[in-house]
Design an enzyme around this catalytic site. Structure first.
Site, short mmCIF file in Angstrom:
data_model
loop_
_atom_site.label_atom_id
_atom_site.label_comp_id
_atom_site.label_asym_id
_atom_site.label_seq_id
_atom_site.Cartn_x
_atom_site.Cartn_y
_atom_site.Cartn_z
N GLY A 333 0.86 -1.19 0.00
CA GLY A 333 0.00 0.00 0.00
C GLY A 333 0.88 1.23 0.00
O GLY A 333 2.11 1.12 0.00
N GLY A 338 5.25 7.62 2.13
CA GLY A 338 6.02 6.66 1.37
C GLY A 338 5.22 5.40 1.16
O GLY A 338 4.05 5.31 1.54
N VAL A 340 4.52 1.17 1.38
CA VAL A 340 4.69 0.05 2.32
C VAL A 340 4.85 -1.22 1.49
O VAL A 340 4.01 -1.53 0.64
CB VAL A 340 3.49 -0.06 3.28
CG1 VAL A 340 3.67 -1.23 4.23
CG2 VAL A 340 3.30 1.22 4.06
N ASP A 452 -4.78 9.60 15.23
CA ASP A 452 -5.23 9.33 13.87
C ASP A 452 -5.95 7.99 13.82
O ASP A 452 -5.75 7.20 12.90
CB ASP A 452 -4.02 9.35 12.92
CG ASP A 452 -4.44 9.56 11.47
OD1 ASP A 452 -5.64 9.77 11.22
OD2 ASP A 452 -3.57 9.49 10.58
P1 AMP Z 1 0.28 3.95 6.10
O1 AMP Z 1 1.37 4.74 5.46
O2 AMP Z 1 0.68 3.44 7.45
O3 AMP Z 1 -1.03 4.65 6.08
O4 AMP Z 1 0.10 2.61 5.21
C1 AMP Z 1 -0.36 2.66 3.90
C2 AMP Z 1 -0.94 1.32 3.51
O5 AMP Z 1 0.09 0.33 3.57
C3 AMP Z 1 -2.03 0.83 4.43
O6 AMP Z 1 -3.27 1.32 4.06
C4 AMP Z 1 -1.93 -0.68 4.21
O7 AMP Z 1 -2.58 -1.06 3.02
C5 AMP Z 1 -0.45 -0.90 4.03
N1 AMP Z 1 0.19 -1.25 5.31
C6 AMP Z 1 0.71 -0.40 6.23
N2 AMP Z 1 1.22 -1.06 7.25
C7 AMP Z 1 1.02 -2.37 7.02
C8 AMP Z 1 1.30 -3.57 7.76
N3 AMP Z 1 1.90 -3.54 8.95
N4 AMP Z 1 0.93 -4.75 7.21
C9 AMP Z 1 0.30 -4.79 6.02
N5 AMP Z 1 0.02 -3.69 5.28
C10 AMP Z 1 0.36 -2.49 5.77
#
Ligand code: AMP
Length: 607
Positions: A333, A338, A340, A452
């Site tokens: 995602g 950045g 992930v 958040d």
């Molecule tokens: P964030 O930047 O934390 O909002 O993450 C962006 C996206 O990355 C999220 O909406 C998830 O789809 C994916 N993602 C983030 N952290 C994880 C994780 N620990 N395990 C699996 N997918 C993740």
């Protein structure tokens, strides 16, 4: 209000099991009942009632207005009045109260183990005198009933110092020395000592000739607990409980090691010794949990990812991972800071390769944020809870990488949208939100504010197990930087924010509670967008006018009521997460029994 101690059906501090045995011995006929005092929560009682050969227990809680009720039912001055009412009105119970199960003649209600009634009475008188000096006027038993918790705490403080097991301020080494003067140590020998930090205690327990030190955590409400164990108002209640059953300790507390100064020589200089590992203490790591009292349906402790397999971070701070230990693959995602990626990490000790999520941080895009991110990672490393995505470590390269536990099924709102009305029931959704409440109660206890919380930041590990993510990132990269200040519509998560966040930039646990309410709404709407199509100014006007999001179709009215409590305009009127959790647990139990359900009956009901 009548004095409960004068009632023969009041048995004092007896355990649930003891109450059940008494009901059984007395024939277990419909309507046979007794009232007992909860052994962990001062001021709360339980009504134990037989019906159809089964024993039921109703918790009688004292509410903030000083009155008591079973859950959210009718309120009464005190438990005596509540019992009198249920002799004539069934009112939510399975049967009217018919036959009181009386204490034996000349037997006082059970008090604390090892404390006589005379001692207890003297201490209570002292407590009432303190209340009087604080301005309370009225009958002593009313003071005791109304301010039960405060009274119990004063009583505890008075009595505990006189107990043979209480050794005052004592180092670990000295405690072991004292215990070792009673060799061979019988299993269950124990003492309680005060640790260096003010108000911090440890129970020292002998098992198989070794002394184990169980530290007592103290939470924001001054409740004591052995890590994730039950919570108690006083040391007296702790000792009382663990004398009756081990409940996670290696054995129950049986024989106090007497605090007789003459027996022991002080140690001139205490040297540091290693704390022996407490076998079976894994479960004591977690401070807040769903609780053993919930039906299996809500228990998720066997799910993958519940126990941490990463021992690198925690107390030692952020663990630095060498770039070679990580390999990255597909993108999972992308967020504001950045992308992930799915990654593989070799565990340093076993070399076992495990899947992780790797957040690539474009630090160059956000000037001077590197230290900030590292500081925040440090905070995250201090969090260790099954319902919070754990930080495994940081790769300090460029781009910097945050390595986290993986949650394969991704964000809750997307997960639910895909399964709406088909593969997941509202009760399963409620169970997921119960887990979020547990995670938030843990953060509350640690005095951390998420800032958040939203369904997009709840990640599903399996269809029935989820974790809160992005903790700390909002703080590290949140207020005062471009994300939240951005003028770009939709970037600011206004729809999840409490009024004081928007007006005063004031964030605290109670603003997280507001966001929890919105997240609960998202979940029970199976991933709908809150305030869909409405503009920020419109939403603010709506909130000021007392209007709130509507009850989702799959949401029982009782759960909606909890949501609206989270959306009290004034933060002081919102429940704490501890209260949210308590209420949600009760709602989940009732929902599981089929007692509450959404108005929309076309939804699949597996339960
Ligand atoms: P964030 O930047 O934390 O909002 O993450 C962006 C996206 O990355 C999220 O909406 C998830 O789809 C994916 N993602 C983030 N952290 C994880 C994780 N620990 N395990 C699996 N997918 C993740």
């Amino acid at each position: 209000m009548k004095d409960i101690n004068l009632e023969q059906w009041f048995h004092g501090r007896i355990l649930r099991e003891e109450a059940e045995a008494l009901l059984q011995r007395n024939g277990c006929g419909d309507g046979l009942f007794l009232v007992r005092e909860m052994t962990n929560l001062a001021g709360d009682y339980a009504l134990s009632l037989a019906f159809g050969g089964i024993k039921y227990h109703y918790q009688i809680t004292r509410h903030s207005d000083g009155r008591v009720a079973i859950e959210e039912g009718q309120r009464f001055e005190g438990p005596v009045e509540l019992v009198a009412h249920h002799f004539t009105a069934q009112d939510g119970l399975l049967t009217k109260l018919r036959r009181p199960l009386l204490r034996e003649r000349n037997v006082e209600p059970m008090g604390y183990k090892g404390v006589t009634h005379a001692e207890m009475e003297a201490a209570r008188r002292q407590a009432v005198a303190s209340l009087a000096s604080m301005g309370f006027r009225g009958e002593p038993h009313e003071a005791i009933a109304k301010f039960r918790r405060q009274v119990e705490q004063i009583v505890g403080a008075v009595i505990q110092t006189k107990q043979p097991w209480f050794h005052g301020k004592l180092t670990r080494v000295d405690a072991e020395k004292r215990m070792n003067q009673h060799l061979p140590l019988k299993d269950g020998c124990f003492l309680v000592r005060e640790r260096d930090q003010q108000g911090s205690y440890a129970v020292c327990l002998a098992h198989r000739q070794t002394v184990f030190h169980y530290l007592l955590d103290i939470d924001v409400d001054s409740l004591l607990s052995i890590s994730n164990g039950r919570k108690f108002d006083t040391l007296l209640a702790v000792v009382d409980h663990y004398s009756r059953k081990p409940d996670g300790l290696l054995c129950p507390l049986t024989d106090p090691i007497p605090n007789d100064e003459q027996l022991y020589e002080p140690t001139p200089v205490a040297s540091k010794v290693a704390l022996p590992d407490v076998p079976g203490s894994g479960r004591h790591k977690v401070v807040v949990s769903i609780g053993d009292d919930m039906p299996d349906f809500f228990r998720v402790d066997k799910e993958p990812g519940f126990q941490s397999i990463f021992s690198e971070s925690s107390d030692q701070g952020v663990f630095e991972i060498t770039p070679s230990a990580i390999s990255t693959e597909d993108q999972l995602g992308s967020g504001n800071f950045g992308s992930v990626l799915l990654g593989t990490y070799s565990l340093p000790r076993t070399r076992k390769r495990v899947q992780v999520a790797v957040k690539m941080l474009k630090v160059d895009d956000v000037p001077n944020q590197r230290d900030e991110i590292l500081r925040e990672a440090q905070t995250m490393a201090g969090l260790d809870h099954p319902h919070i995505v754990r930080l495994v470590g940081v790769v300090k390269s460029n781009p910097m990488m945050l390595v986290m536990e993986i949650a394969h099924l991704g964000p809750l709102h997307k997960f639910l949208r895909k399964r709406k009305n088909r593969e997941i029931t509202w009760l399963e959704v409620l169970s997921l939100m119960l887990q979020v409440a547990v995670g938030m109660a843990y953060l509350e206890e640690k005095r951390f504010v998420h800032r958040d919380l939203a369904a997009r930041n709840v990640l599903c590990v399996t269809p029935r197990f989820c974790k809160i993510s992005d903790f700390g990132m909002s703080r590290a990269l949140g207020l005062g930087n471009d994300y939240y200040r951005a003028e770009v519509a939709g970037r600011w998560p206004l729809k999840w924010y409490a009024p004081e966040c928007i007006y005063f930039f004031k964030f605290d646990t109670k603003s997280d509670v507001w966001s929890y309410g919105v997240t609960l709404w998202e979940a029970l709407s199976f991933g709908d967008k809150p305030y869909f199509g409405r503009k920020g100014t419109e939403i603010l006007r709506m909130l000021e006018d007392g209007e709130r999001l509507d009850c989702p179709a799959a949401c029982p009215p009782e759960v909606y009521q909890l949501m609206t409590k989270c959306w009290s305009f004034e933060s002081i009127n919102r429940p704490s997460f501890k209260q949210v959790l308590r209420e949600l647990k009760s709602l989940c139990k009732r929902a599981h029994k089929g007692e509450i359900r959404p108005a929309d009956l076309y939804l699949p009901m597996r339960h």
